[in-house]
Design a protein around this motif. Structure first.
Motif, PDB file in Angstrom:
ATOM      1  N   PRO A 152       0.829  -1.213   0.000  1.00 21.74           N
ATOM      2  CA  PRO A 152       0.000   0.000   0.000  1.00 21.74           C
ATOM      3  C   PRO A 152       0.862   1.260   0.000  1.00 21.74           C
ATOM      4  N   ASN A 153       0.219   2.403  -0.072  1.00 23.90           N
ATOM      5  CA  ASN A 153       0.886   3.685   0.119  1.00 23.90           C
ATOM      6  C   ASN A 153       0.733   4.065   1.593  1.00 23.90           C
ATOM      7  N   PRO A 154       1.835   4.094   2.342  1.00 29.33           N
ATOM      8  CA  PRO A 154       1.720   4.318   3.786  1.00 29.33           C
ATOM      9  C   PRO A 154       1.812   5.786   4.174  1.00 29.33           C
ATOM     10  N   VAL A 155       1.364   6.086   5.385  1.00 26.46           N
ATOM     11  CA  VAL A 155       1.618   7.383   5.996  1.00 26.46           C
ATOM     12  C   VAL A 155       2.816   7.255   6.921  1.00 26.46           C
ATOM     13  N   ASP A 156       3.491   8.365   7.114  1.00 26.08           N
ATOM     14  CA  ASP A 156       4.567   8.463   8.103  1.00 26.08           C
ATOM     15  C   ASP A 156       4.118   9.518   9.109  1.00 26.08           C
ATOM     16  N   PRO A 157       3.954   9.171  10.375  1.00 31.13           N
ATOM     17  CA  PRO A 157       3.428  10.138  11.343  1.00 31.13           C
ATOM     18  C   PRO A 157       4.300  11.373  11.512  1.00 31.13           C
ATOM     19  N   SER A 158       5.573  11.276  11.140  1.00 29.07           N
ATOM     20  CA  SER A 158       6.436  12.446  11.229  1.00 29.07           C
ATOM     21  C   SER A 158       6.350  13.314   9.978  1.00 29.07           C
ATOM     22  N   VAL A 159       5.728  12.792   8.912  1.00 31.53           N
ATOM     23  CA  VAL A 159       5.552  13.541   7.661  1.00 31.53           C
ATOM     24  C   VAL A 159       4.114  14.022   7.539  1.00 31.53           C
ATOM     25  N   GLU A 160       3.167  13.104   7.620  1.00 33.93           N
ATOM     26  CA  GLU A 160       1.743  13.467   7.580  1.00 33.93           C
ATOM     27  C   GLU A 160       1.305  13.822   8.998  1.00 33.93           C
ATOM     28  N   CYS A 161       1.676  14.998   9.444  1.00 31.54           N
ATOM     29  CA  CYS A 161       1.471  15.382  10.841  1.00 31.54           C
ATOM     30  C   CYS A 161       0.385  16.439  11.035  1.00 31.54           C
ATOM     31  N   ALA A 162      -0.185  16.947   9.958  1.00 31.35           N
ATOM     32  CA  ALA A 162      -1.296  17.888  10.085  1.00 31.35           C
ATOM     33  C   ALA A 162      -2.599  17.114  10.276  1.00 31.35           C
ATOM     34  N   ASP A 163      -3.624  17.799  10.740  1.00 29.83           N
ATOM     35  CA  ASP A 163      -4.945  17.173  10.876  1.00 29.83           C
ATOM     36  C   ASP A 163      -6.021  18.198  10.527  1.00 29.83           C
ATOM     37  N   VAL A 164      -6.327  18.268   9.239  1.00 28.15           N
ATOM     38  CA  VAL A 164      -7.333  19.223   8.772  1.00 28.15           C
ATOM     39  C   VAL A 164      -8.720  18.831   9.250  1.00 28.15           C
ATOM     40  N   SER A 165      -8.913  17.544   9.559  1.00 28.76           N
ATOM     41  CA  SER A 165     -10.236  17.114  10.010  1.00 28.76           C
ATOM     42  C   SER A 165     -10.608  17.752  11.343  1.00 28.76           C
ATOM     43  N   ALA A 166      -9.631  18.257  12.066  1.00 26.62           N
ATOM     44  CA  ALA A 166      -9.895  18.892  13.355  1.00 26.62           C
ATOM     45  C   ALA A 166     -10.208  20.382  13.227  1.00 26.62           C
ATOM     46  N   ILE A 167     -10.167  20.911  11.993  1.00 29.98           N
ATOM     47  CA  ILE A 167     -10.354  22.343  11.770  1.00 29.98           C
ATOM     48  C   ILE A 167     -11.726  22.595  11.141  1.00 29.98           C
ATOM     49  N   GLY A 169     -14.589  24.218   8.896  1.00 28.22           N
ATOM     50  CA  GLY A 169     -14.499  24.654   7.513  1.00 28.22           C
ATOM     51  C   GLY A 169     -14.439  26.154   7.323  1.00 28.22           C
ATOM     52  N   ASP A 170     -14.947  26.921   8.279  1.00 25.75           N
ATOM     53  CA  ASP A 170     -14.937  28.376   8.141  1.00 25.75           C
ATOM     54  C   ASP A 170     -13.706  29.011   8.778  1.00 25.75           C
ATOM     55  N   ASP A 171     -12.776  28.193   9.232  1.00 22.67           N
ATOM     56  CA  ASP A 171     -11.559  28.712   9.849  1.00 22.67           C
ATOM     57  C   ASP A 171     -10.702  29.394   8.780  1.00 22.67           C
ATOM     58  N   ALA A 172     -10.183  30.553   9.108  1.00 24.33           N
ATOM     59  CA  ALA A 172      -9.383  31.321   8.149  1.00 24.33           C
ATOM     60  C   ALA A 172      -8.088  30.610   7.775  1.00 24.33           C
ATOM     61  N   ALA A 173      -7.675  29.614   8.554  1.00 20.90           N
ATOM     62  CA  ALA A 173      -6.447  28.879   8.249  1.00 20.90           C
ATOM     63  C   ALA A 173      -6.593  28.021   7.000  1.00 20.90           C
ATOM     64  N   LEU A 174      -7.834  27.708   6.619  1.00 21.83           N
ATOM     65  CA  LEU A 174      -8.072  26.876   5.443  1.00 21.83           C
ATOM     66  C   LEU A 174      -8.263  27.763   4.222  1.00 21.83           C
ATOM     67  N   GLU A 175      -7.451  27.529   3.205  1.00 18.65           N
ATOM     68  CA  GLU A 175      -7.492  28.389   2.016  1.00 18.65           C
ATOM     69  C   GLU A 175      -8.069  27.690   0.790  1.00 18.65           C
ATOM     70  N   ALA A 176      -8.256  26.368   0.848  1.00 15.57           N
ATOM     71  CA  ALA A 176      -8.806  25.640  -0.300  1.00 15.57           C
ATOM     72  C   ALA A 176      -9.899  24.696   0.168  1.00 15.57           C
ATOM     73  N   ASP A 177     -10.999  24.667  -0.581  1.00 18.41           N
ATOM     74  CA  ASP A 177     -12.048  23.685  -0.302  1.00 18.41           C
ATOM     75  C   ASP A 177     -11.695  22.331  -0.899  1.00 18.41           C
ATOM     76  N   LEU A 178     -11.012  22.344  -2.046  1.00 20.46           N
ATOM     77  CA  LEU A 178     -10.627  21.109  -2.720  1.00 20.46           C
ATOM     78  C   LEU A 178      -9.262  21.315  -3.350  1.00 20.46           C
ATOM     79  N   LEU A 179      -8.401  20.291  -3.208  1.00 17.91           N
ATOM     80  CA  LEU A 179      -7.041  20.375  -3.725  1.00 17.91           C
ATOM     81  C   LEU A 179      -6.759  19.210  -4.668  1.00 17.91           C
ATOM     82  N   PHE A 180      -6.155  19.529  -5.810  1.00 17.17           N
ATOM     83  CA  PHE A 180      -5.622  18.497  -6.688  1.00 17.17           C
ATOM     84  C   PHE A 180      -4.307  18.997  -7.266  1.00 17.17           C
ATOM     85  N   CYS A 181      -3.214  18.330  -6.898  1.00 18.27           N
ATOM     86  CA  CYS A 181      -1.884  18.700  -7.379  1.00 18.27           C
ATOM     87  C   CYS A 181      -1.439  17.683  -8.424  1.00 18.27           C
TER      88      CYS A 181
END
Length: 341
Positions: A152-167, A169-181
């Motif tokens: 599988p494609n794994p996560v690394d807790p020291s790399v994937e360390c943010a948690d947007v699910s805890a923020i 949706g109207d928080d000013a810290a969030l700048e995108a509703d949907l992201l595709f890079c």
């Protein structure tokens, strides 16, 4: 166990590195308690080559790998996308050290002909071959030396360390509703879907697409920060319909708490719990689901939080690394790996 890990360790990026499953594997092997030495074929070739021209360093790089194996005496060699290392070199390693185990890993899609050919070639020399596509797709490589496994494609807790699910949706810290890079254009028509979504999503919906439509791609810390400021993520592969196959972005987004939308044809619901990933079948269903979750922030956070927790608990890089060691050495599994059940 002494393990030599041969891959692109990005030494010459000098910190401006891409999120890499290979680096996650390296740190996972260490966290799992192994003595691990990294051998970065591309960097060694560049260092050893006349005038720093990498291809001119190929022969010397193969010699340096043999020298490293003789000195370090690994019990297991795990190698990934190290195209500069020849099969003949791995054969020589086995001749000099008959008890050594060779495990190959490939995280690229089967629909790219060159990659399928690389897997076929490595199956001739490796004892085990780990591929990011599901086991149902790997029968074409059967009959060679290598035993075939999904990874599988794994996560690394020291790399994937943010948690947007805890923020919220109207928080000013969030700048995108949907992201595709994305910055890949070959073997794909996904750009058409992205263009159509841009036209059909409601006014005010912040759909950010770095790497597309003449926007610069994001790397390194810039990419990490973008993930940490986006509510939802679009997991579009260059082609869909391959069992359990996904770009590594699925772990990058899920591990940072973005709500991830992915095509149902990959059948991730084989081992992913309900209310984690959001599946779509076509443009119409994707558009509808995007708008549903955009309008229900509590539901967005609940699903994204479930998904993040599951990835960090069951598809983290320590378990990922230990699975590769156990499968390669034909040891009894120490964990009930969800992708093996």
């Amino acid at each position: 166990m002494r393990i030599l890990h041969v891959d692109n360790h990005q030494h010459r990026k000098y910190g401006y590195i891409r999120v890499s499953w290979a680096l996650k594997l390296y740190t996972g092997l260490i966290r799992a308690g192994h003595n691990v030495l990294a051998f970065s074929d591309r960097d060694v070739a560049k260092f050893e080559a006349p005038l720093g021209i990498r291809e001119f360093g190929r022969k010397k790089t193969n010699q340096r790998l043999l020298q490293t194996v003789d000195a370090f005496q690994p019990e297991l060699v795990v190698f990934g996308h190290c195209d500069l290392i020849d099969n003949a070199t791995f054969a020589e390693i086995r001749r000099r050290h008959p008890g050594i185990i060779l495990a190959a890993c490939n995280n690229d899609p089967l629909f790219v002909p060159r990659n399928a050919a690389n897997i076929e070639k490595r199956c001739e020399i490796a004892d085990a071959m780990f591929v990011s596509t599901g086991p149902g797709e790997l029968t074409r490589f059967a009959g060679n030396r290598a035993r075939l496994w999904h990874m599988p494609n794994p996560v690394d807790p020291s790399v994937e360390c943010a948690d947007v699910s805890a923020i919220a949706g109207d928080d000013a810290a969030l700048e995108a509703d949907l992201l595709f890079c994305s910055n890949s254009r070959q073997h794909t028509e996904r750009g058409q879907l992205v263009s159509q979504l841009r036209e059909q999503l409601p006014e005010g919906f912040r759909f950010h697409t770095p790497g597309l439509f003449d926007q610069p791609a994001l790397w390194g810390l810039d990419y990490d920060r973008k993930l940490a400021r986006s509510k939802m993520g679009l997991n579009l592969n260059r082609q869909e319909g391959f069992q359990w196959y996904s770009s590594a972005r699925i772990a990058q987004m899920a591990g940072n708490g973005l709500l991830v939308f992915t095509h149902s044809a990959a059948a991730f619901d084989d081992f992913m719990p309900q209310e984690t990933l959001v599946y779509f079948d076509d443009e119409r269903s994707l558009l509808a689901r995007l708008q549903d979750f955009h309008q229900d922030d509590a539901r967005r956070r609940h699903w994204a939080g479930n998904c993040r927790a599951f990835f960090h608990r069951e598809i983290n890089n320590t378990l990922f690394a230990q699975y590769i060691v156990e499968a390669a050495t034909e040891s009894k599994f120490s964990h009930d790996y969800v992708w093996v059940r």
